[in-house]
Design a protein around this motif. Structure first.
Motif, short mmCIF file in Angstrom:
data_model
loop_
_atom_site.label_atom_id
_atom_site.label_comp_id
_atom_site.label_asym_id
_atom_site.label_seq_id
_atom_site.Cartn_x
_atom_site.Cartn_y
_atom_site.Cartn_z
N ASP A 69 -23.71 6.26 -1.28
CA ASP A 69 -24.29 4.92 -1.40
C ASP A 69 -23.43 3.84 -0.76
N ALA A 70 -23.03 4.09 0.48
CA ALA A 70 -22.27 3.08 1.21
C ALA A 70 -23.07 1.78 1.30
N SER A 71 -24.39 1.89 1.20
CA SER A 71 -25.22 0.69 1.29
C SER A 71 -25.03 -0.23 0.08
N LEU A 72 -24.49 0.29 -1.01
CA LEU A 72 -24.28 -0.52 -2.21
C LEU A 72 -22.94 -1.26 -2.19
N VAL A 73 -22.14 -1.03 -1.17
CA VAL A 73 -20.84 -1.70 -1.07
C VAL A 73 -21.07 -3.17 -0.76
N HIS A 117 -14.98 10.37 15.74
CA HIS A 117 -14.10 9.47 15.00
C HIS A 117 -14.47 8.01 15.30
N ALA A 118 -14.77 7.71 16.54
CA ALA A 118 -15.16 6.34 16.92
C ALA A 118 -16.45 5.93 16.19
N ARG A 119 -17.39 6.85 16.06
CA ARG A 119 -18.63 6.54 15.34
C ARG A 119 -18.35 6.27 13.87
N LEU A 120 -17.48 7.07 13.27
CA LEU A 120 -17.12 6.85 11.87
C LEU A 120 -16.43 5.49 11.69
N LEU A 121 -15.54 5.15 12.60
CA LEU A 121 -14.87 3.84 12.53
C LEU A 121 -15.89 2.71 12.62
N HIS A 122 -16.86 2.87 13.50
CA HIS A 122 -17.89 1.84 13.66
C HIS A 122 -18.69 1.65 12.36
N VAL A 123 -19.05 2.75 11.71
CA VAL A 123 -19.76 2.66 10.43
C VAL A 123 -18.87 1.98 9.39
N LEU A 124 -17.61 2.36 9.36
CA LEU A 124 -16.67 1.75 8.42
C LEU A 124 -16.56 0.24 8.67
N GLU A 125 -16.51 -0.16 9.92
CA GLU A 125 -16.45 -1.58 10.25
C GLU A 125 -17.68 -2.32 9.74
N VAL A 127 -19.60 -1.48 7.20
CA VAL A 127 -19.51 -1.54 5.73
C VAL A 127 -18.50 -2.60 5.32
N MET A 128 -17.40 -2.69 6.05
CA MET A 128 -16.39 -3.71 5.74
C MET A 128 -16.98 -5.11 5.89
N MET A 129 -17.74 -5.34 6.93
CA MET A 129 -18.34 -6.65 7.14
C MET A 129 -19.35 -6.97 6.04
N ARG A 130 -20.10 -5.95 5.62
CA ARG A 130 -21.04 -6.15 4.52
C ARG A 130 -20.30 -6.48 3.22
N ALA A 131 -19.06 -6.00 3.10
CA ALA A 131 -18.24 -6.27 1.92
C ALA A 131 -17.53 -7.62 2.00
N GLY A 132 -17.83 -8.38 3.05
CA GLY A 132 -17.27 -9.72 3.16
C GLY A 132 -16.00 -9.83 3.98
N ARG A 140 -8.25 -3.11 10.70
CA ARG A 140 -8.25 -2.66 9.30
C ARG A 140 -8.97 -1.32 9.15
N ALA A 141 -10.06 -1.15 9.87
CA ALA A 141 -10.79 0.12 9.79
C ALA A 141 -9.90 1.27 10.25
N ARG A 142 -9.16 1.04 11.32
CA ARG A 142 -8.24 2.09 11.81
C ARG A 142 -7.16 2.38 10.78
#
Length: 178
Positions: A69-73, A117-125, A127-132, A140-142
């Motif tokens: 549920d990364a969408s709930l972050v 790995h680049a795709r995973l970092l992009h998803v993490l980025e 999610v981070m932006m959605r988290a404010g 930071r994602a790296r």
């Protein structure tokens, strides 16, 4: 599970048990309980076996992230908890073998795993932006990914005790803080 899926799961387990040196068509056939030559019919070259591993690992990681549920972050604390939970899942008895395969593939095929790995970092980025978090997101994602991988390597090689997910979440929150 169809024959192709059965073979791909057997490929993963052969690598988990025997490493890349043990990855042969014959070993996969034996592990899958299939007649000799069955694997070669669907995956004629060793490179085809390797690509099958890469695709399956990426599909599992994407599904795992979606299941978590990364969408709930919505806050950095939510993301830190999600990452700590991910560590726990990747180190549980079922996940640890696949985590070893992931690292094996990353070390043996760095160019092939770089795009994943680049795709995973992009998803993490995202999610981070959605988290404010809206500054230094790429950096930071790296750092988060490196810390996450460090926890995994440490747990798989140095300290077999269960990862302290509360301590891991605190570490992730520190990386996410301003």
């Amino acid at each position: 599970m169809g024959r192709r899926e059965q073979i791909v799961e057997s490929i993963l387990l052969v690598v988990a048990e025997s490493g890349l040196k043990g990855l042969t068509h014959r070993a996969v056939d034996k592990h899958a309980g299939l007649a000799e030559g069955s694997t070669a019919n669907l995956f004629p070259r060793r490179d085809d076996l390797i690509r099958a591993i890469m695709r399956r690992l990426e599909a599992r990681d994407v599904a795992s992230f979606a299941d978590a549920d990364a969408s709930l972050v919505s806050t950095p604390a939510d993301l830190a908890s999600l990452l700590a939970h991910g560590l726990e899942r990747m180190l549980d008895p079922d996940g640890a073998a696949l985590t070893r395969v992931r690292f094996t593939m990353m070390l043996a095929y760095p160019q092939e795993t770089a795009a994943f790995h680049a795709r995973l970092l992009h998803v993490l980025e995202k999610v981070m932006m959605r988290a404010g978090l809206d500054h230094d997101v790429e950096e930071r994602a790296r750092a988060l990914a490196a810390s996450f991988d460090g926890f995994l390597v440490h747990a798989l090689t140095v300290d077999p005790r269960p990862v302290d997910t509360k301590a891991a979440a605190r570490s992730f929150r520190t990386l996410l803080s301003d």
